[in-house]
Scaffold this active site. Structure first.
Site, short mmCIF file in Angstrom:
data_model
loop_
_atom_site.label_atom_id
_atom_site.label_comp_id
_atom_site.label_asym_id
_atom_site.label_seq_id
_atom_site.Cartn_x
_atom_site.Cartn_y
_atom_site.Cartn_z
N ASP A 111 0.84 -1.20 0.00
CA ASP A 111 0.00 0.00 0.00
C ASP A 111 0.88 1.25 0.00
OD1 ASP A 111 -2.23 -1.61 0.14
OD2 ASP A 111 -2.41 -1.45 2.32
N LYS A 112 0.32 2.33 -0.48
CA LYS A 112 1.06 3.58 -0.56
C LYS A 112 1.74 3.94 0.77
CE LYS A 112 0.32 8.57 -1.14
NZ LYS A 112 -0.66 9.64 -1.43
#
Length: 332
Positions: A159-160
């Site tokens: 995830d970012k």
């Protein structure tokens, strides 16, 4: 009356390349068939390689003029004889696969693969809202062969706002072999996280997952017949307190790799992650992003057969929070 109209159709559209830019200018006169047509609809006949939505965005951005005047309304009705000029900017999607030089932290690299320590805040794949500045853009700049590989050689994602180790293939053979290892669950991924509540004994969360039926940006646990199997083993590494509320450091071992798996499984077990607002975890200890780090990655080298174990230390924000509760490190 038709004989008085200045005839201009798609074949008569004039092209003018813009030096040093990916944009091009096209000009045409509205003919009889275009009289009364909406500007955006008429443009689709003149630049059919672009979607109507993209052409509407160009109108809104002032890239289209009619008789020399910018028009910002896609619904503007054209008149025969008017001169239309458009600056055709490339779509955001078309920019996604560009090389962008960036500083990347490689913990391992050879001619077959690389393992990068991804910082929090770096998006892995280009997508809506993040068509540039992604890890893939950086990989395209790092080695030329990435342009010939699916997704620049990326075989899994973080995830970012999750930091830590990721493996990337540098040849098609390596990408294929790594993807097969992942599919066979032979790539082992271990994470460190800070979660709300008191975790003092190991436990297992084995709950199928699917897209949340209410919010499309979230994942959720699901009955086995409606979701994909997912298992996370969770081990305690220390417990502290924040304003009288328990916070636990945990070691999470994945047995599957579903989107948001650790975040959802911790929330489901009553221990949402610190600063994971999407899944109910309040910020604390200076954390402003989900307190999750991919700390260790183990797999077989696709070319040499060597067993590789790669690690990445906690980044500064998570390391400071970790130390504040006196948690121990990743077990050997």
């Amino acid at each position: 009356m038709d004989a008085e109209y200045r005839v201009g159709g798609q074949d008569d559209f004039e092209l003018e390349a813009e030096g040093g830019d990916d944009a091009e200018r096209r000009c045409a006169d509205v003919d009889a068939a275009g009289h009364g047509e909406r500007l955006d609809r008429w443009l689709t006949t003149q630049a059919p390689e672009f979607s109507r939505n993209h052409l509407q965005s160009l109108i809104e951005r002032g890239c289209v003029t009619v008789d020399g005047k910018p028009l910002g309304k896609a619904a503007h009705k054209l008149r025969a004889g008017q001169r239309v000029e458009v600056e055709l900017q490339p779509t955001d999607e078309s920019r996604a696969f560009r090389a962008e030089a960036m500083a990347l932290d490689f913990v391992y690299e050879d001619e077959h693969l690389a393992v990068v320590n991804k910082p929090a805040g770096l998006v892995v794949h280009p997508a809506a809202g993040n068509w540039s500045g992604t890890l893939m853009n950086g990989l395209l700049a790092h080695h030329a062969a990435a342009a010939t590989l699916p997704r620049g050689g990326i075989v899994h994602r973080l995830d970012k706002d999750t930091s830590g180790v990721m493996v990337v293939g540098k040849t098609l053979a390596a990408v294929t072999a790594l993807m097969r290892q992942i599919s066979a669950r032979e790539v082992h991924r271990e994470y460190l996280a800070l979660a709300w509540g008191r975790v003092e004994a190991p436990f297992v969360v084995e709950q199928a997952m699917r897209r949340d039926p209410v919010s499309r940006v979230k994942m959720a646990v699901a009955p086995a017949n409606l979701g994909k199997p997912a298992r996370t083993d969770i081990f305690p590494l220390g417990v502290g307190e924040v304003k009288g509320r328990a916070v636990s450091a945990v070691h999470c071992v994945l047995h599957s790799g579903r989107t948001h798996q650790i975040r959802v499984h911790l929330m489901h077990s009553g221990h949402p992650m610190l600063a994971d607002v999407l899944y109910g975890g309040a910020p604390a200890l200076g954390m402003t992003r989900q307190a999750l780090h991919a700390a260790r990655l183990s797999f077989t080298h696709p070319a040499t057969g060597e067993a590789l174990v790669l690690t990445a230390p906690l980044p500064a924000d998570l390391a400071a929070a970790w130390a504040e509760i006196g948690a121990i490190g990743l077990p050997s």
